[in-house]
Design an enzyme around this catalytic site. Structure first.
Site, PDB file in Angstrom:
ATOM      1  N   LYS A  76      35.273  33.934  27.203  1.00 52.85           N
ATOM      2  CA  LYS A  76      34.324  33.824  28.315  1.00 52.85           C
ATOM      3  C   LYS A  76      32.994  33.213  27.879  1.00 52.85           C
ATOM      4  O   LYS A  76      32.468  33.558  26.820  1.00 52.85           O
ATOM      5  CB  LYS A  76      34.014  35.220  28.877  1.00 52.85           C
ATOM      6  CG  LYS A  76      35.183  35.875  29.614  1.00 52.85           C
ATOM      7  CD  LYS A  76      34.716  37.191  30.218  1.00 52.85           C
ATOM      8  CE  LYS A  76      35.862  38.087  30.663  1.00 52.85           C
ATOM      9  NZ  LYS A  76      36.565  37.587  31.844  1.00 52.85           N
ATOM     10  N   GLY A  98      41.805  43.685  32.486  1.00 55.86           N
ATOM     11  CA  GLY A  98      40.674  43.767  31.573  1.00 55.86           C
ATOM     12  C   GLY A  98      40.663  45.107  30.879  1.00 55.86           C
ATOM     13  O   GLY A  98      41.423  45.379  29.962  1.00 55.86           O
ATOM     14  N   GLY A 137      39.878  45.103  38.305  1.00 57.76           N
ATOM     15  CA  GLY A 137      40.185  46.439  38.812  1.00 57.76           C
ATOM     16  C   GLY A 137      41.651  46.844  38.712  1.00 57.76           C
ATOM     17  O   GLY A 137      42.016  47.945  39.126  1.00 57.76           O
TER      18      GLY A 137
END
Lengths: 192, 299
Positions: free
Chosen positions: B86, B240, B219
């Site tokens: 990222k 994640g 989520g």
């Protein structure tokens, strides 16, 4: 004609759409029983490690070998080509090949994504000029055994080959919109 | 044989093509070589190399930046599957660094603190492909116009709460259906409403889908969450914090992989959902102050 496309992971939808456009029926294969009534199977591009783990968990290794023995043609693109090989070079320690085709294939042979490329290929058996090969973190075919015909090369490396009812391409015809390799599989490889 | 002249790298087709190969798969956040190996062994199609997972970024507060290159390099060395990393929104130098490290995909991500509150990275400048977050069709098409070769709905990262992921996926699919049903002359006003380039709106109208692969993120914590997002129409999932913040990461990771493949088969989802140990502790979205919601980042 009914063609199964192994739909555990990867670019299976593009293969199915191309076959449908050519008038064949295509089936998304997620369980081994679904192999019983197809004349050909495509093992698509995707991550060969992820696909091989799911193949093992759901009993695909024996099922594919058995159905191929009974006449089912198999075409592997990229990850699929890796899995069809006799030997996988640079495999994960527990990554088992199907071993149906007498070739050795090296994973991620060209490097990382930044080395992914496109190139025009002379593909033996296809008419109407060169075929645009799309190579994504692609493998190459490092050894071909007796009875394996080389169909295309790129800069001295074998990138497409055929052994009777088996076809491998290390590139992705399903991403080009050009159906000639799919047509070749239906006309020349299935039922050969 | 053909010479080198027809060989080209970094084309849009090889960028979007890698995303096509990831479809139906699970991309997992990892913070170390050990976690990356666990993810690869569980059947992940790619890993996201991070210094901290979103739940820890949320807990730590402060400014979240690109990971230390050492972490990224260790992950690249540890696994043979694609490695993503990222950069901050608009931080094109972090992106240049990640490209030089050899990552396979860059996520220009709202999980990190934005570096530019007006502009995203001009992704056409890079040979490495980018994935970007979106909450609706307009946001997805703006990112694609900037050169994103893959999108993901944002959800709310680091919460273990799938409600925002569902909201964003439903919004994108509803808006695609709306655009597909419009008459040609209505597309100009639709482009204005969506704040997206007309050419891309027209493409969605003509094809009834996004021009690039769309994963779900933010989520997802259970096999059923992953299958839910697949049934709602995403092409694959990012998990994640949900894996390495749970009791038995290896088992949960493998179960989420299987549920993503067999997302329409409730018997299989039931089987793999058994005895996975403690799931990550979830957060209710209403308990997060608006200023701390990551999904609001990006424009």
């Amino acid at each position: 004609m009914r063609i199964g496309v192994l739909a555990l992971q990867g670019a299976f939808r593009e293969h199915m759409m191309t076959f449908e456009a050519l008038g064949a029926t295509s089936v998304a294969v997620r369980l081994p029983e679904q192999l019983n009534d197809v004349s050909g199977l495509v093992i698509p591009g995707g991550e060969s490690t992820a696909i091989s783990k799911l193949m093992r968990t759901y009993g695909f290794y024996d099922a594919i070998r058995q159905q191929h023995g009974a006449g089912m043609a198999v075409w592997g693109t990229c990850a699929g080509a890796i899995l069809m090989a006799r030997t996988i070079l640079d495999a994960l320690p527990d990554q088992e090949p199907l071993g149906v085709m007498d070739i050795d294939v090296r994973r991620n042979a060209y490097g990382r994504q930044i080395d992914s490329f496109e190139a025009d290929l002379d593909f033996r058996g296809l008419s109407d000029g060169t075929f645009r090969g799309v190579f994504i973190r692609a493998p190459w075919i490092e050894r071909t055994g007796e009875g394996v015909d080389v169909l295309a090369e790129h800069e001295g490396r074998v990138v497409a080959a055929r052994q009777r009812t088996l076809l491998v391409t290390t590139f992705h015809p399903e991403l080009t919109g050009d159906p000639r390799v799919h047509r070749f599989f239906l006309d020349e490889v299935v039922g050969a | 044989m053909n010479g080198n002249s027809t060989t080209t790298t970094g084309t849009l087709r090889v960028k979007t093509g890698l995303a096509e190969m990831l479809k139906g798969g699970v991309i997992m956040d990892v913070v170390s070589a050990e976690q990356a190996k666990i993810a690869e062994d569980a059947g992940a199609v790619a890993v996201m190399a991070l210094e901290r997972v979103p739940a820890d970024i949320r807990a730590a507060g402060g400014v979240a930046r690109m990971a230390d290159p050492t972490v990224v390099e260790q992950v690249i060395k540890a696994v043979s599957i694609p490695v993503m990393a990222k950069c901050r929104i608009g931080h094109f130098v972090e992106a240049q660094v990640l490209q030089s490290l050899g990552v396979d995909y860059i996520d220009e991500s709202e999980v990190l603190t934005p570096a530019d509150e007006e502009h995203h990275v001009n992704k056409w400048d890079f040979a490495v492909p980018f994935v970007c977050g979106c909450r609706n069709l307009g946001e997805a098409l703006r990112r694609i116009a900037e050169g994103a070769a893959m999108v993901r709905t944002k959800g709310e990262p680091g919460t273990g709460n799938v409600v925002e992921a569902v909201r964003h996926m439903r919004t994108v699919t509803d808006q695609i259906a709306w655009v597909a049903g419009l008459r040609e002359e209505q597309l100009f006003a639709a482009a204005k409403d969506l704040e997206a380039p007309y050419e891309l709106v027209k493409w969605v109208h003509d094809n009834g889908r996004l021009p690039v692969v769309n994963f779900s993120a933010g989520g997802i914590a259970t096999p059923a969450d992953a299958a839910l997002m697949m049934q709602l129409g995403c092409d694959g999932v990012f998990v994640g914090s949900g894996i390495f913040k749970s009791g038995d990461p290896a088992k949960r990771a493998k179960a989420i992989v299987e549920a993503t493949t067999h997302y329409q088969d409730a018997d299989i989802i039931a089987k793999v959902s058994r005895n996975l140990g403690e799931a990550m502790v979830g957060i209710n979205i209403s308990d997060i102050p608006e200023s701390e919601r990551m999904q609001e980042r990006g424009w």
